[in-house]
Scaffold this active site. Sequence first.
Site, PDB file in Angstrom:
ATOM      1  CG  HIS A 188      -0.237   0.038   2.131  1.00 25.74           C
ATOM      2  ND1 HIS A 188       0.398  -1.004   3.130  1.00 25.74           N
ATOM      3  CD2 HIS A 188      -0.735   1.027   3.824  1.00 25.74           C
ATOM      4  CE1 HIS A 188       0.889  -0.340   4.096  1.00 25.74           C
ATOM      5  NE2 HIS A 188       0.692   1.118   5.038  1.00 25.74           N
ATOM      6  CG  ASP A 227       5.180   3.136   7.278  1.00 26.05           C
ATOM      7  OD1 ASP A 227       3.819   3.265   6.305  1.00 26.05           O
ATOM      8  OD2 ASP A 227       4.488   2.164   8.078  1.00 26.05           O
ATOM      9  CG  HIS A 228       4.386   0.413   3.605  1.00 28.14           C
ATOM     10  ND1 HIS A 228       4.500  -1.280   3.308  1.00 28.14           N
ATOM     11  CD2 HIS A 228       4.176   0.956   4.930  1.00 28.14           C
ATOM     12  CE1 HIS A 228       4.008  -1.457   4.909  1.00 28.14           C
ATOM     13  NE2 HIS A 228       3.753  -0.022   6.038  1.00 28.14           N
ATOM     14  CG  ASP A 233       1.059  -1.374   7.147  1.00 27.18           C
ATOM     15  OD1 ASP A 233       1.773  -2.320   7.480  1.00 27.18           O
ATOM     16  OD2 ASP A 233       0.693  -0.730   7.349  1.00 27.18           O
ATOM     17  CG  HIS A 290       4.502  -2.924   9.772  1.00 26.57           C
ATOM     18  ND1 HIS A 290       3.423  -2.156  10.952  1.00 26.57           N
ATOM     19  CD2 HIS A 290       4.342  -1.651   8.933  1.00 26.57           C
ATOM     20  CE1 HIS A 290       2.915  -0.736  10.424  1.00 26.57           C
ATOM     21  NE2 HIS A 290       4.024  -0.541   8.977  1.00 26.57           N
TER      22      HIS A 290
HETATM   23 ZN    ZN Z   1       2.934   0.990   8.213  1.00 28.28          ZN
HETATM   24 ZN    ZN Z   2       0.077   2.036   6.232  1.00 24.81          ZN
END
Ligand code: ZN
Ligand code: ZN
Length: 307
Positions: free
Chosen positions: A62, A66-67, A210, A268
């Site tokens: 997604h 942070d990804h 996530d 995570h």
């Molecule tokens: Zn995340």
């Molecule tokens: Zn997320």
Amino acid sequence: MSLFRLTFLGTSAAQPTIHRNLSGIAVKADTDLLLFDCGEGSQRQMIRFGTGFSVDAVFFTHFHADHYLGIIGFIRTLGMGGRTAPLVLHGPPPAKRLLRQAVHLGVDALPFQLDIVELQHGAAVRRQGYTVGAIRVDHRVSALAYVLQEDDRPGRFNVERARALFVREGPDFGRLQRGESVTATTGQIVRPSDVLAAPRRGRRIVISGDTRPCPTVIAAARDADLLIHESTFSDEEQARAEETRHSTAREAGRVAREAGARRLILTHLSSRYDPDPSKLLEQAKEEYSGPVEVAHDGMTVELPLRE
Ligand SMILES: [Zn+2]
Ligand SMILES: [Zn+2]
């Protein structure tokens, strides 16, 4: 396919810590090198942990910052390195809009072709010897989990049985192993099922991304060799997990148990569990009796072939 090796490039949620980078997993599947998420700093982690830069495809779960922000610098490094091989970036919508902006930041033209493919729930990307499936999960934005499914391998070839049926040794053995029928010296037809044991199941890895605990992940992780599940919080922050559409370690353990996954790795982690994630491990273990670990940056996992 023989090699299935994962390297955790980053295991921290939302922001990096001293010990943990933002999300990223490198997967070596024989000669293929894939990235699952590419948080800021991923390219340096790839150098630290020796994965190499010859990435064939990238899959984003997604588009929370942070990804994926690490792709900006990584693409530039590949360009400076003179890459010519095309690269495909995959992700849920709005992958096209967001990634196009990200990869075209800067003034230099890229010396290689870059394609962006949006994936919906149920999509499967065919690779040599395995597929990468996309399944919808439950997060604050459009988000996917990924299922790496190795093709089944043919069952073991029973040489004694083939000889007993008067199959000619040599090419006819190979034909049977490839699924073709042959004619024995007696004139009889010998079928693959006469000399091959039942097919051996391919390995399966599920990467949750996530998400809240999610029925699609439970279904996909049924009997999986490895479930990599996000575990942002502990019991104390159950309400916060629900509000932010993340999972607690206990919930990740429950997903693994309900799926009957063979192994669970938690990743995570919220920065408050760095450097001591033991609480997360304990809470997951109260739900799931199989092998469970908390990932750390640089952790490498090699999955053995199924017999
Ligand atoms: Zn995340
Ligand atoms: Zn997320």
